[in-house]
Each structure stands twice: as C-alpha cells, then as structure tokens.
Design a protein around this motif. Structure first.
Motif, PDB file in Angstrom:
ATOM      1  N   ASP A 179       0.828  -1.207   0.000  1.00 23.72           N
ATOM      2  CA  ASP A 179       0.000   0.000   0.000  1.00 23.72           C
ATOM      3  C   ASP A 179       0.863   1.259   0.000  1.00 23.72           C
ATOM      4  O   ASP A 179       0.568   2.235  -0.708  1.00 23.72           O
ATOM      5  CB  ASP A 179      -0.930   0.008   1.210  1.00 23.72           C
ATOM      6  CG  ASP A 179      -2.033  -1.033   1.092  1.00 23.72           C
ATOM      7  OD1 ASP A 179      -2.256  -1.526  -0.032  1.00 23.72           O
ATOM      8  OD2 ASP A 179      -2.655  -1.368   2.110  1.00 23.72           O
ATOM      9  N   LEU A 180       1.933   1.254   0.786  1.00 22.11           N
ATOM     10  CA  LEU A 180       2.816   2.419   0.827  1.00 22.11           C
ATOM     11  C   LEU A 180       3.488   2.648  -0.516  1.00 22.11           C
ATOM     12  O   LEU A 180       3.595   3.793  -0.984  1.00 22.11           O
ATOM     13  CB  LEU A 180       3.865   2.236   1.921  1.00 22.11           C
ATOM     14  CG  LEU A 180       3.369   2.313   3.362  1.00 22.11           C
ATOM     15  CD1 LEU A 180       4.496   2.003   4.336  1.00 22.11           C
ATOM     16  CD2 LEU A 180       2.783   3.691   3.660  1.00 22.11           C
ATOM     17  N   LEU A 181       3.947   1.578  -1.154  1.00 17.90           N
ATOM     18  CA  LEU A 181       4.601   1.717  -2.450  1.00 17.90           C
ATOM     19  C   LEU A 181       3.620   2.162  -3.530  1.00 17.90           C
ATOM     20  O   LEU A 181       4.021   2.777  -4.518  1.00 17.90           O
ATOM     21  CB  LEU A 181       5.245   0.385  -2.856  1.00 17.90           C
ATOM     22  CG  LEU A 181       6.498  -0.023  -2.085  1.00 17.90           C
ATOM     23  CD1 LEU A 181       6.940  -1.410  -2.502  1.00 17.90           C
ATOM     24  CD2 LEU A 181       7.616   0.987  -2.315  1.00 17.90           C
ATOM     25  N   TRP A 183       0.645   4.071  -2.917  1.00 15.57           N
ATOM     26  CA  TRP A 183       0.055   5.381  -2.663  1.00 15.57           C
ATOM     27  C   TRP A 183       1.080   6.500  -2.521  1.00 15.57           C
ATOM     28  O   TRP A 183       0.805   7.641  -2.887  1.00 15.57           O
ATOM     29  CB  TRP A 183      -0.815   5.320  -1.407  1.00 15.57           C
ATOM     30  CG  TRP A 183      -2.099   4.589  -1.628  1.00 15.57           C
ATOM     31  CD1 TRP A 183      -2.403   3.310  -1.244  1.00 15.57           C
ATOM     32  CD2 TRP A 183      -3.267   5.075  -2.305  1.00 15.57           C
ATOM     33  NE1 TRP A 183      -3.678   2.976  -1.634  1.00 15.57           N
ATOM     34  CE2 TRP A 183      -4.227   4.046  -2.285  1.00 15.57           C
ATOM     35  CE3 TRP A 183      -3.581   6.286  -2.924  1.00 15.57           C
ATOM     36  CZ2 TRP A 183      -5.477   4.183  -2.862  1.00 15.57           C
ATOM     37  CZ3 TRP A 183      -4.834   6.430  -3.491  1.00 15.57           C
ATOM     38  CH2 TRP A 183      -5.761   5.387  -3.461  1.00 15.57           C
ATOM     39  N   MET A 184       2.247   6.189  -1.986  1.00 15.54           N
ATOM     40  CA  MET A 184       3.230   7.249  -1.778  1.00 15.54           C
ATOM     41  C   MET A 184       3.624   7.957  -3.072  1.00 15.54           C
ATOM     42  O   MET A 184       3.610   9.188  -3.147  1.00 15.54           O
ATOM     43  CB  MET A 184       4.459   6.677  -1.058  1.00 15.54           C
ATOM     44  CG  MET A 184       5.464   7.736  -0.585  1.00 15.54           C
ATOM     45  SD  MET A 184       6.628   8.270  -1.863  1.00 15.54           S
ATOM     46  CE  MET A 184       7.543   6.756  -2.119  1.00 15.54           C
ATOM     47  N   PRO A 185       3.986   7.232  -4.161  1.00 18.12           N
ATOM     48  CA  PRO A 185       4.311   7.947  -5.397  1.00 18.12           C
ATOM     49  C   PRO A 185       3.144   8.751  -5.954  1.00 18.12           C
ATOM     50  O   PRO A 185       3.341   9.835  -6.507  1.00 18.12           O
ATOM     51  CB  PRO A 185       4.725   6.817  -6.354  1.00 18.12           C
ATOM     52  CG  PRO A 185       5.127   5.692  -5.467  1.00 18.12           C
ATOM     53  CD  PRO A 185       4.234   5.789  -4.278  1.00 18.12           C
ATOM     54  N   ALA A 188       2.762  11.842  -3.250  1.00 15.77           N
ATOM     55  CA  ALA A 188       3.900  12.670  -2.871  1.00 15.77           C
ATOM     56  C   ALA A 188       4.835  13.017  -4.015  1.00 15.77           C
ATOM     57  O   ALA A 188       5.527  14.037  -3.937  1.00 15.77           O
ATOM     58  CB  ALA A 188       4.705  11.974  -1.765  1.00 15.77           C
ATOM     59  N   ARG A 194       7.443   9.702 -10.155  1.00 14.59           N
ATOM     60  CA  ARG A 194       6.273   8.899  -9.819  1.00 14.59           C
ATOM     61  C   ARG A 194       6.366   7.497 -10.413  1.00 14.59           C
ATOM     62  O   ARG A 194       5.710   6.572  -9.929  1.00 14.59           O
ATOM     63  CB  ARG A 194       5.010   9.596 -10.304  1.00 14.59           C
ATOM     64  CG  ARG A 194       3.717   8.888  -9.947  1.00 14.59           C
ATOM     65  CD  ARG A 194       2.503   9.700 -10.329  1.00 14.59           C
ATOM     66  NE  ARG A 194       2.363  10.881  -9.495  1.00 14.59           N
ATOM     67  CZ  ARG A 194       1.362  11.747  -9.601  1.00 14.59           C
ATOM     68  NH1 ARG A 194       0.431  11.562 -10.524  1.00 14.59           N
ATOM     69  NH2 ARG A 194       1.290  12.800  -8.808  1.00 14.59           N
ATOM     70  N   PHE A 206      14.381   6.142   0.286  1.00 15.84           N
ATOM     71  CA  PHE A 206      14.194   5.469   1.569  1.00 15.84           C
ATOM     72  C   PHE A 206      15.495   5.290   2.343  1.00 15.84           C
ATOM     73  O   PHE A 206      15.463   5.124   3.561  1.00 15.84           O
ATOM     74  CB  PHE A 206      13.536   4.104   1.350  1.00 15.84           C
ATOM     75  CG  PHE A 206      12.179   4.189   0.698  1.00 15.84           C
ATOM     76  CD1 PHE A 206      11.436   5.356   0.759  1.00 15.84           C
ATOM     77  CD2 PHE A 206      11.653   3.107   0.031  1.00 15.84           C
ATOM     78  CE1 PHE A 206      10.197   5.444   0.159  1.00 15.84           C
ATOM     79  CE2 PHE A 206      10.404   3.178  -0.573  1.00 15.84           C
ATOM     80  CZ  PHE A 206       9.679   4.355  -0.512  1.00 15.84           C
ATOM     81  N   ALA A 236       8.313  16.058  -1.540  1.00 16.12           N
ATOM     82  CA  ALA A 236       7.346  14.997  -1.258  1.00 16.12           C
ATOM     83  C   ALA A 236       6.745  15.171   0.130  1.00 16.12           C
ATOM     84  O   ALA A 236       5.527  15.011   0.315  1.00 16.12           O
ATOM     85  CB  ALA A 236       8.024  13.632  -1.391  1.00 16.12           C
ATOM     86  N   ILE A 237       7.576  15.520   1.114  1.00 12.09           N
ATOM     87  CA  ILE A 237       7.069  15.737   2.471  1.00 12.09           C
ATOM     88  C   ILE A 237       6.118  16.929   2.495  1.00 12.09           C
ATOM     89  O   ILE A 237       5.075  16.910   3.167  1.00 12.09           O
ATOM     90  CB  ILE A 237       8.243  15.935   3.439  1.00 12.09           C
ATOM     91  CG1 ILE A 237       9.063  14.648   3.540  1.00 12.09           C
ATOM     92  CG2 ILE A 237       7.748  16.347   4.827  1.00 12.09           C
ATOM     93  CD1 ILE A 237      10.315  14.782   4.387  1.00 12.09           C
ATOM     94  N   LEU A 240       2.772  15.915   1.045  1.00 12.65           N
ATOM     95  CA  LEU A 240       1.982  15.097   1.973  1.00 12.65           C
ATOM     96  C   LEU A 240       1.424  15.950   3.118  1.00 12.65           C
ATOM     97  O   LEU A 240       0.284  15.742   3.549  1.00 12.65           O
ATOM     98  CB  LEU A 240       2.862  13.979   2.530  1.00 12.65           C
ATOM     99  CG  LEU A 240       3.280  12.876   1.558  1.00 12.65           C
ATOM    100  CD1 LEU A 240       4.238  11.902   2.227  1.00 12.65           C
ATOM    101  CD2 LEU A 240       2.058  12.135   1.028  1.00 12.65           C
TER     102      LEU A 240
END
Length: 247
Positions: A179-181, A183-185, A188, A194, A206, A236-237, A240
């Motif tokens: 899920d992180l891989l 939704w994050m791109p 963020a 992306r 990371f 990216a931060i 978010l």
C-alpha cells in the motif's frame, strides 16, 4: 470486488481488465451475469479462428493505434473482427478487437504473428468510443501488472530457530508495504519520479540519511544538501503535509 464501495460493485462504471489469462468463457460469463453487468476488457488468445478472421480484414478497416500520450503510434494498427468469427456461444454484446504491430528489433516471431507483425486481441463489452481509445485503455492494464511484479515478498535467507523466531503478521506487513509503495508515489511524487520502481525508491529516497532536530518545540528532519535527491524528498514531504486530514 468486496473491497469496493457498494455502488461500484456492479454496473458499467466498474471496468475489469485482464491479460489473456482472463479470456475464458467461464470468466466472461461471470462478468456478464444478469444483475452484475460489469464493463470488461480482457485479453484473448490468438486462436486459429481469430487468425483466420484477421486475414479477412480489408486494409481500409485498419486504423492507427495510439501511444500512451494519445498520439498515433507508428507501425501499429487496430481493427474490429466481431462480425467475422462465430461468437454465438459468447456473452451478448461482446466485441473482439485486434492489434497488429511491428515487433521491436531483435524480437522473436511467434506462431501467431502475421506477415512479420505481432498480433494481439482483446474482448470488451463497451459499445462506444474509437477502437484506438479502447485498445489504449486495455493496454494500460500493464500498470497493474507492474504493481504485482513490484509487490514486496518476504523471502528469509535462512529460517531462524523456533525459539528465536518472531511471529509477525507477514501477510499484513507485506500488504502495508504494498500500500505504501502504491500510494506514496501517487500522493507525494510528480512527473518522472512517480514512475520509479521500488529498487530506485529504496536507493534514492528510503535510504537517505537524516538527523532529527528539535527547534521551536517541533521535531524536524535535517537532510544533507549534498544528497542528489534531497529536493525530491523535501517536496514529497511538503506535498503530503498539504493534503487534507482524512480523519
């Protein structure tokens, strides 16, 4: 399907896309079951009947295929063969669309290729739209296949002794990482970043070193300016942090 919101579990607004593994009669019957009526775009195996149908397509029936950006793709064409093979045993309203394309240099030809052109076929129950748009919509399913290919898998090098082995929820951990891989791109990152794959994300984002700093009663992460992708991380931060609170 059960994970979708109730109004989207059935109806034409939900599109099911698969490769040729989904082009079976049982699966198509399930998709078109009365009361379900989902939209679908599934790959089909190039059978002898489809191959013979392609031979009967007049040259004027072929239209240029589209590239990912919506422009015409050189050396690729699409056509519809719904009326040529016998589809009496197939679901009502099913259409067959074929694509032929010059293979990339060095590619090995298949038995199903025709005159040196790579043939692919898919079935859909979408009645409107241009053939090139429908074919491009079907081909974009490879983004899902990339997600599956990049899905994290737990592969311990050597099992630990039973007394020292932790008992985490490996399936749950894997799902969280996936899920992180996913939704994050999307949330963020922008542009080319992306589309970075997990190995590149791990190397450039990371694994970046940072120092926690407390200032003004707030906790900050200080990244080194010498890291080539510090700007990507900070932007990216910021993206978010600007998102509305879903809670």
């Amino acid at each position: 399907m059960a994970q979708l919101p109730g109004p989207l579990r059935r109806g034409r607004r939900t599109l099911i896309r698969t490769a040729s593994a989904g082009g079976t009669r049982a699966f198509l019957d399930w998709l078109s079951k009365p009361g379900r009526w989902l939209s679908y775009s599934v790959g089909m195996t190039i059978t002898d009947a489809i191959h013979q149908a392609v031979l009967k397509i007049p040259k004027k029936a072929w239209t240029p295929a589209y590239d990912a950006d919506g422009t015409e793709r050189p050396g690729a064409w699409v056509a519809e063969i719904t009326d040529i093979p016998d589809l009496s045993t197939r679901p009502k309203g099913m259409r067959l669309i074929v694509r032929k394309e010059r293979p990339y240099p060095g590619a090995q030809l298949r038995f199903t290729d025709l005159d040196g052109l790579r043939l692919t076929c898919f079935a859909t129950n979408t009645q409107g739209g241009q053939l090139a748009d429908l074919e491009l919509r079907h081909r974009r399913r490879v983004r899902c296949e990339d997600r599956i290919r990049n899905a994290p898998r737990h592969r311990p090098a050597q099992p630990a002794p039973a007394r020292n082995r932790p008992e985490p929820d490996l399936a749950g951990d894997s799902q969280i990482a996936l899920d992180l891989l996913a939704w994050m791109p999307m949330l963020a990152l922008t542009a080319e970043t992306r589309r970075w794959e997990p190995k590149r994300l791990r190397l450039r984002l990371f694994s970046a070193a940072a120092q926690p700093v407390t200032a003004g009663r707030r906790r900050w992460l200080r990244f080194t300016a010498r890291w080539p992708w510090t700007d990507v991380i900070t932007r990216a931060i910021q993206r978010l942090a600007a998102l509305p609170n879903p809670g």
